[in-house]
Motif scaffolding. Structure first.
Motif, short mmCIF file in Angstrom:
data_model
loop_
_atom_site.label_atom_id
_atom_site.label_comp_id
_atom_site.label_asym_id
_atom_site.label_seq_id
_atom_site.Cartn_x
_atom_site.Cartn_y
_atom_site.Cartn_z
N ALA A 52 0.82 -1.21 0.00
CA ALA A 52 0.00 0.00 0.00
C ALA A 52 0.85 1.26 0.00
N ALA A 53 2.00 1.22 -0.69
CA ALA A 53 2.94 2.34 -0.65
C ALA A 53 2.33 3.65 -1.16
N TYR A 54 1.34 3.56 -2.06
CA TYR A 54 0.74 4.76 -2.65
C TYR A 54 -0.63 5.08 -2.06
N SER A 55 -0.96 4.51 -0.91
CA SER A 55 -2.31 4.66 -0.37
C SER A 55 -2.66 6.11 -0.04
N ALA A 56 -1.67 6.94 0.28
CA ALA A 56 -1.94 8.34 0.63
C ALA A 56 -2.51 9.12 -0.55
N PHE A 57 -2.34 8.59 -1.76
CA PHE A 57 -2.80 9.30 -2.96
C PHE A 57 -4.25 8.97 -3.31
N ILE A 58 -4.87 8.06 -2.56
CA ILE A 58 -6.26 7.69 -2.83
C ILE A 58 -7.19 8.78 -2.32
N SER A 59 -8.11 9.22 -3.19
CA SER A 59 -9.10 10.22 -2.78
C SER A 59 -10.53 9.70 -2.93
N ASP A 60 -10.72 8.63 -3.68
CA ASP A 60 -12.04 8.06 -3.91
C ASP A 60 -12.49 7.29 -2.66
N PRO A 61 -13.61 7.68 -2.03
CA PRO A 61 -14.06 6.97 -0.83
C PRO A 61 -14.46 5.52 -1.08
N ASN A 62 -14.64 5.16 -2.34
CA ASN A 62 -14.98 3.78 -2.68
C ASN A 62 -13.75 2.91 -2.85
N CYS A 63 -12.57 3.50 -2.65
CA CYS A 63 -11.31 2.76 -2.78
C CYS A 63 -10.61 2.77 -1.41
N PRO A 64 -10.63 1.66 -0.69
CA PRO A 64 -10.02 1.62 0.64
C PRO A 64 -8.52 1.92 0.60
N LYS A 65 -8.04 2.58 1.64
CA LYS A 65 -6.62 2.87 1.74
C LYS A 65 -5.84 1.74 2.39
N SER A 66 -6.56 0.83 3.03
CA SER A 66 -5.91 -0.31 3.69
C SER A 66 -6.73 -1.57 3.42
N ILE A 67 -6.05 -2.68 3.23
CA ILE A 67 -6.74 -3.96 3.06
C ILE A 67 -7.54 -4.32 4.30
N PHE A 68 -7.11 -3.78 5.46
CA PHE A 68 -7.78 -4.12 6.71
C PHE A 68 -9.12 -3.40 6.88
N GLU A 69 -9.48 -2.55 5.93
CA GLU A 69 -10.84 -2.01 5.91
C GLU A 69 -11.84 -3.06 5.45
N ILE A 70 -11.34 -4.15 4.89
CA ILE A 70 -12.20 -5.22 4.38
C ILE A 70 -12.40 -6.27 5.46
N TYR A 169 -6.16 5.90 -21.33
CA TYR A 169 -5.15 5.78 -20.29
C TYR A 169 -5.78 5.20 -19.03
N PHE A 170 -4.93 4.81 -18.11
CA PHE A 170 -5.36 4.31 -16.81
C PHE A 170 -4.65 5.12 -15.73
N GLY A 171 -5.27 5.18 -14.54
CA GLY A 171 -4.62 5.84 -13.41
C GLY A 171 -4.76 7.35 -13.44
N GLY A 172 -3.90 7.99 -12.61
CA GLY A 172 -3.89 9.44 -12.53
C GLY A 172 -4.97 10.04 -11.66
N THR A 173 -5.83 9.19 -11.06
CA THR A 173 -6.91 9.69 -10.21
C THR A 173 -6.65 9.39 -8.74
N ASN A 174 -6.25 8.16 -8.46
CA ASN A 174 -5.93 7.75 -7.09
C ASN A 174 -4.47 7.31 -6.96
N ALA A 175 -3.68 7.72 -7.92
CA ALA A 175 -2.25 7.40 -7.94
C ALA A 175 -1.54 8.46 -8.78
N PRO A 176 -0.26 8.68 -8.53
CA PRO A 176 0.46 9.74 -9.25
C PRO A 176 0.93 9.35 -10.64
N TYR A 177 0.56 8.16 -11.10
CA TYR A 177 1.00 7.69 -12.41
C TYR A 177 -0.17 7.59 -13.38
#
Length: 240
Positions: A52-70, A169-177
């Motif tokens: 989860a090295a890039y988890s801080a870049f997640i802004s979508d509330p439908n995308c968990p920042k940690s697997i332990f949210e599941i 393209y893919f990405g660029g929304t919840n990740a810097p790539y």
């Protein structure tokens, strides 16, 4: 499928390594997708090593920042993350690993006992200067998140540029790539072309594996003015 892994293919594996948000594609799994991964691991006796090295870049509330949210993830997952992407610690090297009591071997012994024994045998701990830097980051999280927003604003400019140019393209929304597709093209040829036409350095997608053929990765980690200039050059070179 947006670069989401075909998890059932891991039926003969003991460990599922899952990087989310993903590098290089920028793809980010939804809650429903992660629930499916956890269910598969629980049903088939797998362990998820969740990066989860890039988890801080997640802004979508439908995308968990940690697997332990599941629900149930504590029984099947080990999560790793890092200050490298969050705070530019790439050369300093500081991260952490989370292994819960609920993750156990078939005999009932907690996995973290063996994990702790192995780590203490092969690793003496992060350097004191790295730990001090990590504490400083945690004491200044609002400023750190301002930097994350700065890079994600860059990513938005890159996305909007390729939207305007009509590229998939893919990405660029919840990740810097942003992983940009050039159908039927060789990634290295595209890299050379962009370097020659735009004087912009990208990363050939095939360098990350055969599924990256035909893609280049564009990073938002840079100065805003440089990103603005790069986007102008992309438009000049690829405007239809």
């Amino acid at each position: 499928n947006g670069f989401f892994p075909d998890v059932p293919l891991a039926k003969d594996s003991d460990v599922i390594v899952f990087c989310n948000p993903n590098n290089p594609t920028g793809a980010c799994a939804t809650r429903a997708q992660l629930e499916g991964v956890v269910k598969f691991a629980r049903d088939h006796g797998k362990v998820i090593l969740y990066d989860a090295a890039y988890s801080a870049f997640i802004s979508d509330p439908n995308c968990p920042k940690s697997i332990f949210e599941i629900e149930g993830a504590k029984e099947v997952a080990i999560e790793s993350t890092s200050f490298s992407k969050l705070a530019g610690f790439t050369g300093i090297r500081l991260g952490w690993l989370v292994c819960c009591d609920e993750l156990k071997f078939a005999c009932g012994t907690p996995v973290k006992q063996d994990l702790g024994r192995i780590m203490s045998t092969v690793f003496n701990g992060a350097a004191s200067v790295s730990q001090a830097g990590g504490l400083a980051v945690l004491d200044n999280m609002p400023a750190v998140m301002d930097i994350v927003k700065y890079y994600m604003d860059n990513a938005k400019m890159i996305r909007e540029t390729f939207d305007e140019l009509g590229f998939k393209y893919f990405g660029g929304t919840n990740a810097p790539y942003t992983f940009v597709h050039f159908p039927g093209r060789d990634s290295w040829e595209v890299f050379d072309e962009i370097l020659e036409k735009c004087q912009v350095v990208t990363t050939p997608g095939v360098g990350f594996g055969p599924s990256g053929q035909g893609f280049v990765r564009i990073s938002a980690f840079g100065d805003k003015d440089n990103v603005i200039e790069a986007c102008k050059r992309f438009k000049a070179a690829y405007k239809k």
